[in-house]
Design a protein around this motif. Structure first.
Motif, PDB file in Angstrom:
ATOM      1  N   LEU A   1       0.832  -1.212   0.000  1.00  0.00           N
ATOM      2  CA  LEU A   1       0.000   0.000   0.000  1.00  0.00           C
ATOM      3  C   LEU A   1       0.861   1.255   0.000  1.00  0.00           C
ATOM      4  CD1 LEU A   1      -2.653  -1.099   2.642  1.00  0.00           C
ATOM      5  CD2 LEU A   1      -3.009  -0.911   0.167  1.00  0.00           C
ATOM      6  N   ARG A   2       0.546   2.179  -0.910  1.00  0.00           N
ATOM      7  CA  ARG A   2       1.281   3.437  -0.985  1.00  0.00           C
ATOM      8  C   ARG A   2       0.836   4.370   0.141  1.00  0.00           C
ATOM      9  NH1 ARG A   2       1.875  -0.118  -5.254  1.00  0.00           N
ATOM     10  NH2 ARG A   2       2.619   0.876  -7.163  1.00  0.00           N
TER      11      ARG A   2
ATOM     12  N   SER B   1      -1.139  -3.733  -3.577  1.00  0.00           N
ATOM     13  CA  SER B   1      -1.348  -2.506  -4.347  1.00  0.00           C
ATOM     14  C   SER B   1      -0.684  -2.645  -5.706  1.00  0.00           C
ATOM     15  CB  SER B   1      -0.778  -1.306  -3.583  1.00  0.00           C
ATOM     16  OG  SER B   1      -1.094  -0.088  -4.208  1.00  0.00           O
TER      17      SER B   1
ATOM     18  N   HIS C   1      -1.175   2.120  -8.240  1.00  0.00           N
ATOM     19  CA  HIS C   1      -1.011   3.155  -7.215  1.00  0.00           C
ATOM     20  C   HIS C   1      -2.265   3.359  -6.384  1.00  0.00           C
ATOM     21  CE1 HIS C   1      -3.382   6.344  -9.244  1.00  0.00           C
ATOM     22  NE2 HIS C   1      -2.968   5.760 -10.367  1.00  0.00           N
ATOM     23  N   HIS C   2      -3.415   2.863  -6.850  1.00  0.00           N
ATOM     24  CA  HIS C   2      -4.673   3.070  -6.136  1.00  0.00           C
ATOM     25  C   HIS C   2      -4.732   2.295  -4.828  1.00  0.00           C
ATOM     26  CE1 HIS C   2      -5.160   3.203 -10.529  1.00  0.00           C
ATOM     27  NE2 HIS C   2      -5.985   4.211 -10.328  1.00  0.00           N
ATOM     28  N   GLY C   3      -4.148   1.096  -4.798  1.00  0.00           N
ATOM     29  CA  GLY C   3      -4.205   0.253  -3.613  1.00  0.00           C
ATOM     30  C   GLY C   3      -5.519  -0.498  -3.490  1.00  0.00           C
ATOM     31  N   ASN C   4      -5.484  -1.600  -2.751  1.00  0.00           N
ATOM     32  CA  ASN C   4      -6.705  -2.345  -2.479  1.00  0.00           C
ATOM     33  C   ASN C   4      -7.455  -1.721  -1.301  1.00  0.00           C
ATOM     34  OD1 ASN C   4      -6.353  -4.138  -4.569  1.00  0.00           O
ATOM     35  ND2 ASN C   4      -5.372  -5.707  -3.309  1.00  0.00           N
TER      36      ASN C   4
END
Length: 370
Positions: free
Chosen positions: A19-20, A339, A342-345
């Motif tokens: 995750l960003r 991720s 770039h949106h991530g889960n």
């Protein structure tokens, strides 16, 4: 004398993307708007990567990645590092993520594929400099440019598809050679086509393009083999495959039966990371085709949803898989990254930590080490 670190894949491993953090997402957005210079963005990326490396080490992982923090898309950013590959926003390949309006941009082959500069070797060099554990580099399979790219532009540029594969896999070999020289000993090749070909809808999409899905599966396996054919013996190469991972959605459903014999017996790699967190993946029976000695990393833990799996359920499934692959050749991981873009889960960093810690805990209880 201390025991040496075992060769990867590790009993508890992970696919790579993480995750960003908000500050990284904001910095990359500002850079796209021209409000931040590339050097300023890199400083933010560097700091965030240091922090995510420390996060992985604090959890207890032996396999360390940069979280793919310098990428927007797990596959596209790497491939457009080669000459000849361009992207077009607003157009995409014909299979769409569920319940999402946003889709990856379309890759087009506008010229001969060449590697006139490294694509992401500098990403690995930085990662290696900030961890004492095993740094893993993840790259998309060469199959992704054919499977997810614009077929018309590819045919125009390469009337002879064999020349396309020759150019593309040469570029891969050159990148892998430089990664090895930079110290990379753990390489993961991400290839969604293996798992997705089990979906009849995906098979039909390829047929509409004039392809034979079974022949494509063999062709893609040979492309991976050509890309890694010069890898030295002390570099571990694994293939990861899943059915799509984008903001907790997916692209396909279907078991490995359609591709298992071809993929498992023809791919010349050390192991496979396989999606097995839901019934969309089918049963373990296709693992009967896995050659003796190859490692299977069971993706039994979901990176898509926050609910934490039960240890007893995971152990039962590991036991079931061991009917087809010896227990000593099995490992455990989430089914995909947290991720891939770039949106991530749709989970939190705390969920991510708990999922990775669970893999380590179960691995210690099943195999005695992680």
């Amino acid at each position: 004398m201390a025991n040496a670190t075992p060769r990867p894949p590790f009993r508890a491993d992970h696919v790579g993307s993480l995750l960003r953090p908000p500050e990284l997402r904001e910095a990359r957005l500002r850079a796209r708007r021209g409000e931040m210079t590339p050097d300023e963005l890199r400083k933010v990326e560097d700091q965030c990567i240091r922090e995510v490396v420390a996060f992985q080490e604090s959890v207890g992982l032996q396999s360390i990645t940069d979280g793919e923090f310098r990428r927007d898309w797990w596959h596209i950013d790497f491939l457009r590092g080669f000459d000849g590959v361009q992207t077009i926003e607003g157009r995409t390949f014909g299979v769409h993520f569920k319940d999402s309006d946003e889709q990856p941009p379309l890759m087009k082959v506008q010229g001969r594929v060449r590697r006139t500069r490294p694509s992401m070797v500098d990403h690995f060099k930085f990662l290696k400099s900030v961890t004492r554990r095993t740094p893993k580099f993840c790259m998309p399979s060469p199959a992704m440019l054919h499977a997810r790219g614009d077929r018309e532009s590819l045919r125009t540029t390469y009337p002879d598809v064999s020349q396309f594969w020759a150019d593309l896999t040469r570029a891969y070999r050159e990148e892998i050679r430089d990664l090895y020289q930079a110290g990379c000993r753990y390489l993961q090749i991400d290839d969604t086509t293996i798992a997705m070909m089990g979906d009849p809808k995906v098979q039909e999409t390829f047929r509409k393009l004039g392809d034979d899905p079974r022949k494509d599966t063999a062709m893609y396996a040979e492309a991976v083999n050509a890309a890694v054919r010069d890898v030295p013996d002390d570099m571990t190469v694994c293939v990861h495959t899943c059915r799509g991972n984008f903001m907790s959605t997916w692209l396909a459903s279907g078991s490995y039966d359609f591709v298992a014999e071809t993929a498992f017996t023809r791919l010349d790699v050390d192991g496979f990371f396989l999606e097995y967190d839901t019934d969309r993946a089918g049963g373990f029976e296709p693992l009967r085709y896995v050659p003796k000695g190859k490692k299977i990393v069971l993706g039994l833990i979901s990176s898509k949803f926050p609910e934490l799996e039960k240890k007893d359920d995971l152990k039962r499934r590991i036991e079931a898989a061991a009917k087809f692959v010896p227990l000593e050749n099995l490992c455990l991981s989430p089914q995909c990254g947290f991720s891939s873009t770039h949106h991530g889960n749709k989970i939190t960093v705390d969920d991510e930590r708990r999922k990775l810690a669970l893999a380590l805990e179960v691995a210690r209880e099943v195999w005695g080490s992680a």
